[in-house]
Design an enzyme around this catalytic site. Structure first.
Site: not given
Length: 278
Positions: A10-11, A73, A155, A189, A191
């Site tokens: 993942d990034s 990702c 984040e 996504c 996240h």
């Protein structure tokens, strides 16, 4: 041939939510996770840049002995996966993404045949979900909306503040305003599952919210069953390794939010790969 761990790329941190689901369903395998935190975010970068970064990281996992890599990702899956699969794979290596496992089964969630997509700007701009859903299910109408603020909120572990509720509500309502018939929203996504309670608070009860982690894990399980020649190359010693291209201490501290348990991370460098390598 020598066995190795399943690679997960993942990034940054988001792919850990997919890894969490995979490890819960398939705990017997060994895994190596690589987060390209030094170059995150990918969402606002060009297709060419995302392709190059993704290829470099996938090849790094190959060097680490991974016979199979999951690109966990959405942006990388949207902008780079197909090119890598078609042009760059060394013999005996496989790469899978997170878009196809989701789009293949999205029809089982919607009755109105109107599906909403919440994602990063890069994923929305790529139209990957729209293209894939229409390929598998041409009777489904896809509505998309980009949520550029959501990843930074997650984040920063700002999951339920007044400001977070404001931004989440704005984006959910902007998507729903596209059609009264939307009855399913895909959180495209990795996240976004961490914002699920906040998203639910601003989503009508009749609208289903679909996260990717469990769908990707189930798809991987089925893939390994269909491809025993790949499965036999995957080490089954339940060993987990975590690598980041940035500060491993910072990665370890933040990773727990996404993975649900303590993570010991190591720094690794990712070298540029010449475009001539196929």
């Amino acid at each position: 041939m020598k066995q190795g761990p399943i690679g997960i790329f993942d990034s940054g941190f988001g792919g850990l939510t997919v890894f969490k689901s995979i490890s819960q369903l398939l705990p017997q395998y060994s895994y190596t996770y690589l987060g390209d935190n030094a170059r995150v975010p990918y969402g606002n970068r060009s297709f060419e840049t995302v392709y190059q970064y993704t290829k470099e990281c996938v090849f790094k996992l190959f060097e680490m002995g991974c016979p199979l890599v999951i690109v966990a990702c959405n942006t990388a899956s949207a902008k780079a996966l197909r090119s890598i699969q078609q042009n760059d794979l060394p013999e005996g290596k496989r790469v899978l993404g997170v878009i196809r496992p989701t789009t293949e089964v999205i029809n089982t969630y919607t009755k109105t045949k109107h599906v909403g997509i919440l994602a990063t700007q890069g994923t929305v701009k790529s139209d990957s979900y729209k293209i894939e859903i229409e390929r598998f299910h041409p009777d489904i109408t896809v509505h998309q909306h980009a949520c550029p603020v959501w990843v930074p909120l997650v984040e920063n572990n700002d999951l339920s503040s007044e400001g977070t509720h404001y931004f989440v509500n704005e984006d959910v309502q902007a998507l729903l305003a596209q059609s009264d018939e939307i009855d399913t929203i895909l959180l495209a996504c990795t996240h976004y599952p961490l914002l699920l309670p906040t998203i639910q608070a601003h989503t009508p009860k009749h609208v289903k919210l679909v996260s990717q982690g469990d769908l990707v894990a189930k798809s991987l399980q089925e893939y390994l069953q269909r491809h025993p020649e790949v499965e036999q190359l995957c080490e089954q010693e339940s060993r987990y390794s975590f690598y980041t291209t940035d500060d491993p201490v910072d990665f370890g501290e933040k990773a727990k939010l996404f993975f649900g348990r303590e993570v010991l991370a190591f720094h690794t460098s990712v070298e540029a790969i010449d475009d001539d390598i196929k």
